[in-house]
Each structure stands twice: as structure tokens, then as C-alpha cells.
Design an enzyme around this catalytic site. Structure first.
Site, PDB file in Angstrom:
ATOM      1  N   CYS A 150      56.990  62.207  62.495  1.00 58.45           N
ATOM      2  CA  CYS A 150      56.484  63.415  63.140  1.00 58.45           C
ATOM      3  C   CYS A 150      57.433  63.764  64.272  1.00 58.45           C
ATOM      4  CB  CYS A 150      55.076  63.157  63.683  1.00 58.45           C
ATOM      5  SG  CYS A 150      54.359  64.584  64.521  1.00 58.45           S
ATOM      6  N   HIS A 166      49.240  66.525  56.929  1.00 54.45           N
ATOM      7  CA  HIS A 166      49.840  66.124  58.208  1.00 54.45           C
ATOM      8  C   HIS A 166      49.865  67.297  59.182  1.00 54.45           C
ATOM      9  CE1 HIS A 166      52.991  63.954  60.706  1.00 54.45           C
ATOM     10  NE2 HIS A 166      53.045  65.193  61.160  1.00 54.45           N
ATOM     11  N   GLU A 167      50.373  68.446  58.697  1.00 51.00           N
ATOM     12  CA  GLU A 167      50.523  69.594  59.603  1.00 51.00           C
ATOM     13  C   GLU A 167      49.165  70.126  60.060  1.00 51.00           C
ATOM     14  OE1 GLU A 167      53.250  69.975  60.932  1.00 51.00           O
ATOM     15  OE2 GLU A 167      54.427  68.854  59.477  1.00 51.00           O
ATOM     16  N   HIS A 223      47.406  68.439  62.896  1.00 52.76           N
ATOM     17  CA  HIS A 223      47.833  68.816  64.248  1.00 52.76           C
ATOM     18  C   HIS A 223      46.906  69.867  64.854  1.00 52.76           C
ATOM     19  CE1 HIS A 223      51.594  66.679  64.946  1.00 52.76           C
ATOM     20  NE2 HIS A 223      52.041  67.001  63.744  1.00 52.76           N
TER      21      HIS A 223
END
Ligand code: NI
Length: 182
Positions: free
Chosen positions: A105, A147-148, A151
Site C-alpha cells: 500500500c 483494497h482500495e 480505504h
């Protein structure tokens, strides 16, 4: 070009639940997308989320444009993920299958960890013009989206690692690989 500073783990902004975008096709939104794209390309990231440059909105970008000839040096073996702007995303896992895979990341430079992610994922949302996006994806594409979008809910990948023995420095885990910025 506006390459922004990527916030690193420990910054409170990375832990916030980001707010939905309410207006599409605005000058401010297009500028944000351009900043994200410039920053992601500069850092050789597979994706980036708006909170990582200090903007707490539900905006992520990921993937590579077809015009990009070079393979991303940080993920040389990864499937090509099409360049995507995804706003106000809604993710729905398809089935229960989960894969373990290495992730990094931009907010944790020099680190890697093994993270479980759903193998297949349906995602929906909008691009910067307000056009709907609706896709069923698997493998690396599914991993990047999860993953994104994490965030946007204040979740960084180490929070998903099952065993912290699977978390450490990239150049220790992979001494023969040349990682660039991260
Ligand atoms: Ni990240």
C-alpha cells in the site's frame, strides 16, 4: 500534473469513513481524479483512494490505461486491470471463496503482507461523469477493488492480516526483487 503527498499509516484521515460524492462532472471532482492519477502513476501504485491524499471522499482509481506500454514494476505478474475511476462504490462478494495474497500500500511504503480477500466480487458505482459502473470480477482485479474501497472505510490492509507473521518489510521477504518506491 499535481503529484500529491501520500499520507502514511498513522494519519487520522486514513481512519475516517469517507463521505459520498454528491455532484458529478464538476471541476473539483475532475481535478481530484487528475491528482489521484498523477500520484498513482508517479508512485507506481496499482490503485489509490482519495483519503490517501487527504480528501475524505468515496473516490478510488485503479488499474492501467491501455496506452500504458510499461508493466507496473510493483506488480509485474499481476493481470492487467483496466483503468477505472470508481465513485461511491458498493461491493458485494460473490460466494464465500477467499484467496490469500500479498499486498502493499502506498500508505505503508516498503511493507508487504498476506491478506485474505474474496475471490469473486461484484462492484457497482459511478465514474466521474456520473455514468454507472457495474462489474463482476475475480482474482487480482477483485483484490485491488477490495483494497482500495477499504480505504474509504478507514481500513488499511494490516488490519485484515490473519497472522502478523505474514507482515513485514518487502526487501526482507523478497530480497531479490527490486521494489521501487514501495
Ligand atoms: Ni492502499
Amino acid at each position: 500534473m499535481a503529484i500529491k503527498t501520500v499520507l502514511r499509516m498513522g494519519e487520522p484521515c486514513l481512519l475516517l469513513k469517507a463521505k459520498p460524492v454528491e455532484k458529478f462532472d464538476t471541476e473539483a471532482l475532475h481535478q481530484l481524479i487528475q491528482d489521484l492519477e498523477d500520484t498513482m502513476r508517479h508512485m507506481n501504485g496499482a490503485g489509490i483512494a482519495a483519503p490517501q491524499i487527504g480528501v475524505s471522499l468515496r473516490v478510488v482509481i485503479f488499474g492501467q490505461k491501455a496506452s500504458d506500454q510499461s508493466i507496473n514494476p510493483r506488480y509485474p505478474d499481476a493481470d492487467i486491470v483496466p483503468y477505472t475511476v470508481l465513485i461511491n462504490p458498493v461491493l458485494t462478494p460473490v460466494g464465500d471463496a477467499v484467496d490469500e495474497g500479498w499486498e502493499g500500500c502506498l500508505s505503508l511504503p516498503g511493507m508487504r503482507g498476506i491478506v485474505p480477500r474474496y475471490t469473486q466480487m461484484h462492484y457497482a458505482g459511478f465514474d466521474q461523469f456520473g455514468n454507472p459502473i457495474d462489474r463482476l470480477v475475480s482474482g487480482f482485479h477483485a483484490r485491488v477493488v477490495q483494497h482500495e474501497c477499504d480505504h474509504l472505510d478507514g481500513i488499511l490492509y494490516p488490519m485484515r492480516i490473519n497472522d502478523l507473521k505474514d507482515f513485514g518489510f518487502s526487501d526482507v521477504f523478497f530480497p531479490n526483487q527490486d521494489f521501487q518506491d514501495d
